[in-house]
Motif scaffolding. Structure first.
Motif, PDB file in Angstrom:
ATOM      1  N   SER A  35       0.827  -1.206   0.000  1.00  0.00           N
ATOM      2  CA  SER A  35       0.000   0.000   0.000  1.00  0.00           C
ATOM      3  C   SER A  35       0.865   1.261   0.000  1.00  0.00           C
ATOM      4  CB  SER A  35      -0.901   0.002   1.238  1.00  0.00           C
ATOM      5  OG  SER A  35      -0.121   0.122   2.408  1.00  0.00           O
ATOM      6  N   LYS A  36       0.238   2.369  -0.331  1.00  0.00           N
ATOM      7  CA  LYS A  36       0.932   3.662  -0.333  1.00  0.00           C
ATOM      8  C   LYS A  36       1.325   4.081   1.082  1.00  0.00           C
ATOM      9  CE  LYS A  36       0.696   4.810  -4.699  1.00  0.00           C
ATOM     10  NZ  LYS A  36       1.879   5.013  -5.500  1.00  0.00           N
ATOM     11  N   ALA A  37       0.571   3.648   2.083  1.00  0.00           N
ATOM     12  CA  ALA A  37       0.875   4.013   3.466  1.00  0.00           C
ATOM     13  C   ALA A  37       2.216   3.420   3.902  1.00  0.00           C
ATOM     14  CB  ALA A  37      -0.235   3.526   4.394  1.00  0.00           C
ATOM     15  N   GLU A  38       2.516   2.197   3.440  1.00  0.00           N
ATOM     16  CA  GLU A  38       3.799   1.578   3.774  1.00  0.00           C
ATOM     17  C   GLU A  38       4.958   2.339   3.141  1.00  0.00           C
ATOM     18  OE1 GLU A  38       3.457  -2.426   2.461  1.00  0.00           O
ATOM     19  OE2 GLU A  38       2.272  -3.043   4.175  1.00  0.00           O
ATOM     20  N   VAL A  39       4.742   2.824   1.926  1.00  0.00           N
ATOM     21  CA  VAL A  39       5.788   3.574   1.228  1.00  0.00           C
ATOM     22  C   VAL A  39       6.018   4.915   1.915  1.00  0.00           C
ATOM     23  CG1 VAL A  39       6.401   4.671  -0.959  1.00  0.00           C
ATOM     24  CG2 VAL A  39       5.334   2.421  -0.963  1.00  0.00           C
ATOM     25  N   GLU A  40       4.958   5.551   2.374  1.00  0.00           N
ATOM     26  CA  GLU A  40       5.092   6.843   3.044  1.00  0.00           C
ATOM     27  C   GLU A  40       5.824   6.717   4.373  1.00  0.00           C
ATOM     28  OE1 GLU A  40       1.177   8.475   3.255  1.00  0.00           O
ATOM     29  OE2 GLU A  40       1.019   8.670   1.084  1.00  0.00           O
ATOM     30  N   LYS A  41       5.716   5.572   5.051  1.00  0.00           N
ATOM     31  CA  LYS A  41       6.430   5.360   6.311  1.00  0.00           C
ATOM     32  C   LYS A  41       7.934   5.327   6.102  1.00  0.00           C
ATOM     33  CE  LYS A  41       3.062   2.335   8.434  1.00  0.00           C
ATOM     34  NZ  LYS A  41       2.890   1.019   9.054  1.00  0.00           N
ATOM     35  N   ALA A  43       9.879   7.138   4.129  1.00  0.00           N
ATOM     36  CA  ALA A  43      10.324   8.374   3.478  1.00  0.00           C
ATOM     37  C   ALA A  43      10.087   8.357   1.980  1.00  0.00           C
ATOM     38  CB  ALA A  43      11.799   8.627   3.779  1.00  0.00           C
ATOM     39  N   GLY A  44       9.018   7.712   1.538  1.00  0.00           N
ATOM     40  CA  GLY A  44       8.656   7.701   0.133  1.00  0.00           C
ATOM     41  C   GLY A  44       9.394   6.686  -0.716  1.00  0.00           C
TER      42      GLY A  44
END
Length: 77
Positions: A35-41, A43-44
């Motif tokens: 998910s995108k939330a994992e990537v945001e954790k 630092a992108g």
């Protein structure tokens, strides 16, 4: 004169490559389907994807090393 044969599947480099390759496939799949939330954790950065690709490259290099420079075992009579 003793006959020589290769270690083949019993070479520790092949075993290490297999284990790292399996983890690399799992991480790559998780990186693709994550998910995108994992990537945001992180630092992108999609660390699962990049870590998985790195592990697959590492495993491929180990297999290549084992194929190009095989361990030769002398055959006892």
């Amino acid at each position: 004169m003793a006959k020589q044969k290769k270690a083949g599947a019993f070479d520790i480099r092949v075993v290490i490559a297999l284990l790292v390759g399996i983890y690399g496939v799992v991480l790559t799949v998780l990186g693709i389907t994550g998910s995108k939330a994992e990537v945001e954790k992180a630092a992108g950065i999609n660390i699962n994807l990049w870590g998985g690709i790195g592990m697959l490259v590492f495993a491929a290099l180990f297999v290549l090393w084992a194929r190009l420079r095989p361990i030769v075992v002398p055959d006892e009579d």
